[in-house]
Motif scaffolding. Structure first.
Motif, PDB file in Angstrom:
ATOM      1  N   LEU A  99       0.855  -1.186   0.000  1.00 49.83           N
ATOM      2  CA  LEU A  99       0.000   0.000   0.000  1.00 49.83           C
ATOM      3  C   LEU A  99       0.888   1.233   0.000  1.00 49.83           C
ATOM      4  O   LEU A  99       1.563   1.529   0.985  1.00 49.83           O
ATOM      5  N   ALA A 100       0.906   1.930  -1.111  1.00 51.15           N
ATOM      6  CA  ALA A 100       1.735   3.128  -1.243  1.00 51.15           C
ATOM      7  C   ALA A 100       1.188   4.251  -0.371  1.00 51.15           C
ATOM      8  O   ALA A 100      -0.020   4.346  -0.138  1.00 51.15           O
ATOM      9  N   SER A 101       2.072   5.103   0.109  1.00 48.10           N
ATOM     10  CA  SER A 101       1.690   6.248   0.915  1.00 48.10           C
ATOM     11  C   SER A 101       0.667   7.088   0.172  1.00 48.10           C
ATOM     12  O   SER A 101       0.892   7.503  -0.964  1.00 48.10           O
ATOM     13  N   GLY A 102      -0.490   7.307   0.783  1.00 43.75           N
ATOM     14  CA  GLY A 102      -1.554   8.083   0.164  1.00 43.75           C
ATOM     15  C   GLY A 102      -2.316   7.339  -0.922  1.00 43.75           C
ATOM     16  O   GLY A 102      -3.167   7.909  -1.582  1.00 43.75           O
ATOM     17  N   GLY A 103      -2.039   6.054  -1.107  1.00 39.43           N
ATOM     18  CA  GLY A 103      -2.633   5.287  -2.202  1.00 39.43           C
ATOM     19  C   GLY A 103      -3.810   4.425  -1.806  1.00 39.43           C
ATOM     20  O   GLY A 103      -4.284   4.437  -0.667  1.00 39.43           O
ATOM     21  N   THR A 104      -4.267   3.646  -2.776  1.00 38.06           N
ATOM     22  CA  THR A 104      -5.372   2.710  -2.606  1.00 38.06           C
ATOM     23  C   THR A 104      -4.963   1.377  -3.223  1.00 38.06           C
ATOM     24  O   THR A 104      -4.327   1.350  -4.275  1.00 38.06           O
ATOM     25  N   LEU A 105      -5.318   0.288  -2.576  1.00 43.63           N
ATOM     26  CA  LEU A 105      -5.063  -1.053  -3.086  1.00 43.63           C
ATOM     27  C   LEU A 105      -6.390  -1.792  -3.096  1.00 43.63           C
ATOM     28  O   LEU A 105      -7.080  -1.849  -2.078  1.00 43.63           O
ATOM     29  N   VAL A 106      -6.769  -2.341  -4.245  1.00 38.84           N
ATOM     30  CA  VAL A 106      -8.019  -3.076  -4.378  1.00 38.84           C
ATOM     31  C   VAL A 106      -7.693  -4.560  -4.481  1.00 38.84           C
ATOM     32  O   VAL A 106      -6.859  -4.962  -5.298  1.00 38.84           O
ATOM     33  N   VAL A 107      -8.365  -5.371  -3.658  1.00 41.04           N
ATOM     34  CA  VAL A 107      -8.163  -6.818  -3.648  1.00 41.04           C
ATOM     35  C   VAL A 107      -9.527  -7.471  -3.809  1.00 41.04           C
ATOM     36  O   VAL A 107     -10.431  -7.218  -3.012  1.00 41.04           O
ATOM     37  N   GLY A 108      -9.690  -8.302  -4.827  1.00 43.83           N
ATOM     38  CA  GLY A 108     -10.943  -9.033  -5.032  1.00 43.83           C
ATOM     39  C   GLY A 108     -10.947 -10.299  -4.188  1.00 43.83           C
ATOM     40  O   GLY A 108      -9.982 -11.059  -4.203  1.00 43.83           O
ATOM     41  N   LEU A 109     -12.030 -10.509  -3.446  1.00 42.76           N
ATOM     42  CA  LEU A 109     -12.158 -11.688  -2.589  1.00 42.76           C
ATOM     43  C   LEU A 109     -13.532 -12.316  -2.758  1.00 42.76           C
ATOM     44  O   LEU A 109     -14.513 -11.600  -2.982  1.00 42.76           O
ATOM     45  N   PRO A 110     -13.630 -13.617  -2.599  1.00 43.95           N
ATOM     46  CA  PRO A 110     -14.945 -14.261  -2.637  1.00 43.95           C
ATOM     47  C   PRO A 110     -15.712 -13.961  -1.348  1.00 43.95           C
ATOM     48  O   PRO A 110     -15.107 -13.615  -0.323  1.00 43.95           O
ATOM     49  N   PRO A 111     -17.037 -14.114  -1.373  1.00 39.48           N
ATOM     50  CA  PRO A 111     -17.814 -13.933  -0.142  1.00 39.48           C
ATOM     51  C   PRO A 111     -17.336 -14.904   0.937  1.00 39.48           C
ATOM     52  O   PRO A 111     -16.859 -16.002   0.636  1.00 39.48           O
TER      53      PRO A 111
END
Length: 94
Positions: free
Chosen positions: A24-36
């Motif tokens: 996770l970069a400083s000031g950033g966003t990280l999107v991770v896809g996960l199953p229910p």
């Protein structure tokens, strides 16, 4: 979805369900896809405690990652703060 709050001296590595998912970069966003279902997230170093959460079908769970000197030895530690956005997200202990 992980959001960084504040500036980090280093980009924390994140793990979900025991596996590395990215930095996770400083000031950033990280999107991770996960199953229910039930999951656990944590920063991979500096004593970050695991944070259990659940994902409902079609749901989105947001986390804020923050860093301060007193969160964990030695030096700066990271804290993961869960919050939900939208009516379909779910979080909390599984």
């Amino acid at each position: 979805m992980f959001h960084a709050r504040g500036g980090f001296a280093e980009d924390p590595p994140l793990e979900v369900d025991g596996g590395h998912v990215g930095f996770l970069a400083s000031g950033g966003t990280l999107v991770v896809g996960l199953p229910p279902g039930a999951h656990t997230v944590r920063v991979q170093r500096r004593g970050s405690p695991p944070c259990p959460f659940s994902v409902v079908p079609g749901g989105i769970v947001h986390f804020t990652v923050t860093s301060e000197p007193n969160f964990g030895p030695p030096g700066p530690g990271f804290r993961i703060l869960p919050h939900v956005t939208g009516p379909t997200g779910g979080q909390g202990p599984a």
